[in-house]
Design a protein around this motif. Structure first.
Motif, short mmCIF file in Angstrom:
data_model
loop_
_atom_site.label_atom_id
_atom_site.label_comp_id
_atom_site.label_asym_id
_atom_site.label_seq_id
_atom_site.Cartn_x
_atom_site.Cartn_y
_atom_site.Cartn_z
N VAL A 1 0.84 -1.21 0.00
CA VAL A 1 0.00 0.00 0.00
C VAL A 1 0.87 1.26 0.00
O VAL A 1 1.84 1.35 0.76
CB VAL A 1 -0.92 0.05 1.25
N VAL A 2 0.49 2.21 -0.84
CA VAL A 2 1.13 3.53 -0.81
C VAL A 2 0.06 4.56 -0.52
O VAL A 2 -1.07 4.47 -1.00
CB VAL A 2 1.84 3.83 -2.15
N THR A 3 0.42 5.56 0.29
CA THR A 3 -0.50 6.65 0.57
C THR A 3 0.31 7.94 0.64
O THR A 3 1.54 7.91 0.73
CB THR A 3 -1.29 6.40 1.87
N PHE A 4 -0.35 9.09 0.59
CA PHE A 4 0.37 10.36 0.61
C PHE A 4 -0.54 11.45 1.17
O PHE A 4 -1.76 11.41 1.00
CB PHE A 4 0.85 10.74 -0.80
N GLY A 5 0.08 12.43 1.83
CA GLY A 5 -0.70 13.53 2.37
C GLY A 5 0.03 14.20 3.51
O GLY A 5 1.17 13.85 3.82
N TRP B 1 4.61 5.94 2.58
CA TRP B 1 3.90 7.23 2.64
C TRP B 1 4.81 8.31 2.10
O TRP B 1 6.00 8.32 2.39
CB TRP B 1 3.53 7.51 4.10
N PHE B 2 4.27 9.20 1.27
CA PHE B 2 5.09 10.34 0.87
C PHE B 2 4.40 11.66 1.14
O PHE B 2 3.17 11.75 1.20
CB PHE B 2 5.59 10.23 -0.58
N SER B 3 5.23 12.68 1.33
CA SER B 3 4.75 13.99 1.74
C SER B 3 5.91 14.96 1.61
O SER B 3 6.97 14.62 1.08
CB SER B 3 4.30 13.92 3.20
N LYS B 4 5.69 16.18 2.12
CA LYS B 4 6.80 17.13 2.23
C LYS B 4 6.78 17.68 3.66
O LYS B 4 5.72 18.09 4.15
CB LYS B 4 6.62 18.26 1.22
N LEU B 5 7.95 17.66 4.28
CA LEU B 5 8.06 18.11 5.67
C LEU B 5 8.98 19.33 5.72
O LEU B 5 9.86 19.48 4.87
CB LEU B 5 8.65 17.01 6.55
N GLY B 6 8.79 20.17 6.73
CA GLY B 6 9.69 21.29 6.92
C GLY B 6 11.03 20.79 7.43
O GLY B 6 11.12 19.72 8.07
N ASN B 7 12.06 21.57 7.16
CA ASN B 7 13.40 21.24 7.67
C ASN B 7 13.48 21.78 9.11
O ASN B 7 14.14 22.78 9.38
CB ASN B 7 14.44 21.90 6.76
#
Ligand code: CKP
Ligand code: MG
Length: 312
Positions: free
Chosen positions: A3-7, A51-57
């Protein structure tokens, strides 16, 4: 990957007392996001997830990544940006079922996800793509990314499971109606709550809601009915699973994601619609007994015990 999810996943600051937020002095730090709730739930039941997303540094971004990865979810496609901070939100809980959330997520790192950044092979390589209606509400680009991911899934024969998860604080009714219906029509399984189903179709009855969603293109619809279980239909089989009695309602947040995790776990095990729905209800009923979104997600054995008529 199964399973792949993103958000967007955020740090959740939950008050230490059940009083209005302005009177709270102490908070507990949690990790919350519908998509990681599902991914972590699946990992706990023994499935491979990404899971993929974008996070702050920033420290919260690092904390979220470590937390999600620590639960066995693949985070190799998560990006980090210096352009914006990781989103946070606060929960206000005055009684077990009276909950409000306050988001600090406008222009957050996750809202800067780009459609062009999608790794098509990552989505196409999964058996199931889990999508929620939160991601397309984050920004115009996040909406493009969502449709790109759906396209990749279609192209590679990846099954699409869609939870509308309508968040009124994130968008207006017209846009939500149009975009969420467009996604629902592309999905193999749509999992709305009763109110969400009513909003999407204009129908008031679960059977009509499921019918409408399928006529519009969805493969199957499962309408979550809270304490009354869930109604399901794929045009071939339909019925209502009554759910499980909840002994202790502590925190209803994350119940829908628990349902999705259990349901997807059932699909991965080759279960037919009624059994997968039953498994979804089992996980949902366990999740609400524990405070926090992921803390109550059960291991496979606990779910089997409840399904077999034990205490869960
Ligand atoms: O519909 P649920 O109560 O299962 O979803 C809760 C999640 O992603 C929560 O973790 C929060 O972070 C969110 O929904 C959201 O963005 O509202
Ligand atoms: Mg939900």
């Amino acid at each position: 990957m199964e399973v792949v999810t993103f958000g967007e996943t955020m740090v959740l600051l939950a008050p230490d007392r059940m009083v209005p937020l302005e009177y709270v002095n102490g908070f507990h730090k949690h990790v919350a996001g519908a998509e990681t709730n599902v991914a972590i739930g699946l990992a706990r039941m023994g499935h491979t997830t990404g899971w993929f997303s974008k996070l702050g540094n920033d420290p919260f971004g690092r904390y979220i990544r470590q937390f999600v990865r620590g639960h066995g979810v693949d985070t190799s496609e998560v990006r980090v940006t210096d352009e914006a901070p990781t989103g946070v939100f606060f929960k206000e809980q005055i009684s077990p079922d009276q909950i409000q959330v306050y988001y600090y997520r406008k222009q957050s790192a996750a809202s800067l996800m780009q459609a062009e950044e999608l790794n098509e092979a990552y989505v196409g390589g999964a058996r199931i793509l889990h999508v929620t209606g939160i991601t397309p509400a984050l920004s115009h680009e996040c909406r493009r990314l969502t449709f790109r991911a759906l396209e990749a899934a279609k192209k590679h024969g990846t099954t699409i499971v869609f939870d509308p998860n309508i968040r009124w604080k994130l968008w207006n009714r017209e846009e939500a109606y149009r975009v969420l219906n467009e996604i629902a029509a592309l999905a193999d399984y749509v999992l709305p709550g009763m109110e969400e189903g009513q909003f999407l179709t204009g129908c008031s009855d679960p059977t009509e809601i499921a019918d409408r969603l399928q006529k519009a293109g969805a493969g199957a619809a499962v309408i979550k009915l809270g304490a009354d279980g869930a109604y399901y239909s794929n045009g071939r089989i339909s019925g209502t699973d009554p759910g499980f009695p909840v002994k202790r309602l502590i925190d209803p947040m994350g119940a829908g994601d628990g349902f999705a995790a259990g349901f997807i776990s059932g699909l991965l095990q080759g279960e037919e619609l009624p059994s997968a729905v039953r498994r979804g209800n089992a996980v949902g009923s366990i999740v609400v007994g524990v405070s926090g979104d992921v803390e109550g997600l059960p291991a496979r054995g606990d779910v089997e015990l409840l399904l077999a008529g034990g205490t869960g």
